[in-house]
Design a protein around this motif. Structure first.
Motif, PDB file in Angstrom:
ATOM      1  N   ASP A  68      21.276 -20.115 -37.941  1.00  0.00           N
ATOM      2  CA  ASP A  68      19.822 -20.020 -38.043  1.00  0.00           C
ATOM      3  C   ASP A  68      19.118 -21.211 -37.390  1.00  0.00           C
ATOM      4  OD1 ASP A  68      20.111 -17.646 -39.406  1.00  0.00           O
ATOM      5  OD2 ASP A  68      19.969 -18.578 -41.403  1.00  0.00           O
ATOM      6  N   SER A  69      19.709 -22.387 -37.508  1.00  0.00           N
ATOM      7  CA  SER A  69      19.048 -23.590 -36.991  1.00  0.00           C
ATOM      8  C   SER A  69      19.371 -23.882 -35.526  1.00  0.00           C
ATOM      9  CB  SER A  69      19.454 -24.803 -37.823  1.00  0.00           C
ATOM     10  OG  SER A  69      20.860 -25.029 -37.752  1.00  0.00           O
ATOM     11  N   LEU A  70      20.369 -23.221 -34.975  1.00  0.00           N
ATOM     12  CA  LEU A  70      20.796 -23.527 -33.609  1.00  0.00           C
ATOM     13  C   LEU A  70      19.686 -23.350 -32.574  1.00  0.00           C
ATOM     14  CD1 LEU A  70      22.992 -24.306 -31.620  1.00  0.00           C
ATOM     15  CD2 LEU A  70      23.735 -21.916 -31.576  1.00  0.00           C
ATOM     16  N   PRO A  71      18.910 -22.269 -32.570  1.00  0.00           N
ATOM     17  CA  PRO A  71      17.863 -22.143 -31.536  1.00  0.00           C
ATOM     18  C   PRO A  71      16.860 -23.294 -31.547  1.00  0.00           C
ATOM     19  CG  PRO A  71      18.239 -20.035 -32.617  1.00  0.00           C
ATOM     20  CD  PRO A  71      18.992 -21.058 -33.406  1.00  0.00           C
ATOM     21  N   ALA A  72      16.395 -23.685 -32.737  1.00  0.00           N
ATOM     22  CA  ALA A  72      15.406 -24.761 -32.809  1.00  0.00           C
ATOM     23  C   ALA A  72      16.008 -26.097 -32.371  1.00  0.00           C
ATOM     24  CB  ALA A  72      14.861 -24.869 -34.232  1.00  0.00           C
ATOM     25  N   VAL A  73      17.229 -26.372 -32.807  1.00  0.00           N
ATOM     26  CA  VAL A  73      17.872 -27.625 -32.433  1.00  0.00           C
ATOM     27  C   VAL A  73      18.173 -27.654 -30.939  1.00  0.00           C
ATOM     28  CG1 VAL A  73      19.872 -29.107 -32.819  1.00  0.00           C
ATOM     29  CG2 VAL A  73      18.819 -27.930 -34.746  1.00  0.00           C
ATOM     30  N   TYR A 252      21.842 -31.100 -39.035  1.00  0.00           N
ATOM     31  CA  TYR A 252      22.199 -32.397 -38.464  1.00  0.00           C
ATOM     32  C   TYR A 252      23.585 -32.347 -37.821  1.00  0.00           C
ATOM     33  CZ  TYR A 252      18.249 -34.718 -40.741  1.00  0.00           C
ATOM     34  OH  TYR A 252      16.991 -35.119 -41.116  1.00  0.00           O
ATOM     35  N   VAL A 253      24.490 -31.622 -38.447  1.00  0.00           N
ATOM     36  CA  VAL A 253      25.827 -31.462 -37.859  1.00  0.00           C
ATOM     37  C   VAL A 253      25.725 -30.701 -36.545  1.00  0.00           C
ATOM     38  CG1 VAL A 253      28.130 -30.529 -38.226  1.00  0.00           C
ATOM     39  CG2 VAL A 253      26.888 -31.544 -40.139  1.00  0.00           C
ATOM     40  N   VAL A 254      24.865 -29.670 -36.519  1.00  0.00           N
ATOM     41  CA  VAL A 254      24.658 -28.911 -35.283  1.00  0.00           C
ATOM     42  C   VAL A 254      24.107 -29.819 -34.185  1.00  0.00           C
ATOM     43  CG1 VAL A 254      23.354 -27.022 -34.233  1.00  0.00           C
ATOM     44  CG2 VAL A 254      24.338 -26.742 -36.516  1.00  0.00           C
TER      45      VAL A 254
END
Length: 284
Positions: A68-73, A252-254
């Motif tokens: 879920d967070s990958l696109p924003a990061v 943060y890990v991503v």
């Protein structure tokens, strides 16, 4: 008279030596791989068998949260890459100018050398994070005409000023490593100081310090994330925003994994370049 030929066939002894070196290399690689796997297995077993591992895995290695967070990061990382590229060009130019100022010769050039030394002392002495705060929060409050109020601009300027001081010293070491006979030979051929510097000294100096410059590029890739302290939505700031939703630290890990995908190949390329240059110069 026998006709010379370019054909060459290794002797039996040479073939045996080559085969032995090949077997030794393969054996060393196998032992290294087995040792690495054993160490990783022990570490993994120790971590996964700890009492807090289930909660730790859910908090830092949640797959659904990572997806879920990958696109924003990743979108924030693209900003980091752009900051790094623009700053790298500005750092190279400014660092070279300061290095030339510090290596200028003659009593009449003392003010130029003093100015270059003061620049290096100032921006090497100030922590980068402090410089980011001073420029990112201080300069926009002045509302100077003709200057942008963007936090991204002042953050990039802070990174440029700090890194150019270090890069200037790298360039200066390369320039001063050129033997004085190179200068004398060029001047004896009628070249001016500027022509000698441009056509004789700088090409050799840059080639000698390229591995050190590549190390600075690797550091710049990571430190581009410090613009997040000014509120710029880069990879780290995007990860912070995603984390604040449910206090799961997987974003943060991503972000760390994406930074590693950038820095590790560059670090390996830097090591390869250093070994290649060492072999050419006979150091290794």
């Amino acid at each position: 008279m026998p006709v010379p030929t370019d054909d060459w066939t290794p002797s039996a002894i040479e073939r045996e030596r080559t085969a032995y070196r090949t077997r030794a290399t393969r054996r060393s690689a196998l032992v290294a791989a087995m040792a690495s796997v054993a160490v990783l297995a022990v570490v993994a077993a120790a971590v996964t068998s700890s009492p807090g591992w289930p909660a730790f895995r859910e908090t830092f290695f949640n797959w659904d949260k990572a997806v879920d967070s990958l696109p924003a990061v990743a979108q924030g990382l693209w900003l980091n890459i752009r900051v790094m590229l623009v700053c790298a060009v500005c750092i190279a130019v400014l660092g070279m100018v300061v290095a030339i100022m510090r290596t200028a010769r003659g009593p009449v050039m003392f003010p130029v050398r003093a100015l270059g030394t003061a620049y290096v002392d100032l921006f090497r002495g100030l922590p980068l994070l402090l410089l980011l705060f001073l420029l990112g929060f201080g300069m926009p409050s002045l509302r100077l005409a003709g200057l942008p109020n963007s936090a991204l601009f002042w953050g990039g300027l802070a990174i440029t000023l700090s890194y150019s001081a270090y890069v200037a010293e790298v360039f200066r070491s390369g320039i001063e490593s050129i033997h004085p006979s190179q200068w004398a030979a060029a001047r004896s051929l009628g070249l001016t100081y500027r022509q000698t510097l441009r056509h004789v000294v700088l090409p050799q100096a840059i080639r000698r310090v390229t591995p050190a410059l590549m190390n600075d590029v690797v550091s710049l890739q990571k430190d581009s994330g410090l613009v997040a302290v000014l509120g710029v939505v880069d990879a780290i700031r995007a990860a912070q925003i995603e984390t604040s939703v449910d206090y799961n630290f997987t974003p943060y890990v991503v972000a760390g994994a994406l930074f590693l995908l950038l820095t590790i190949p560059m670090a390996r390329f830097t090591d390869w370049l250093a070994r290649r240059q060492g072999l050419r110069s006979g150091v290794l």
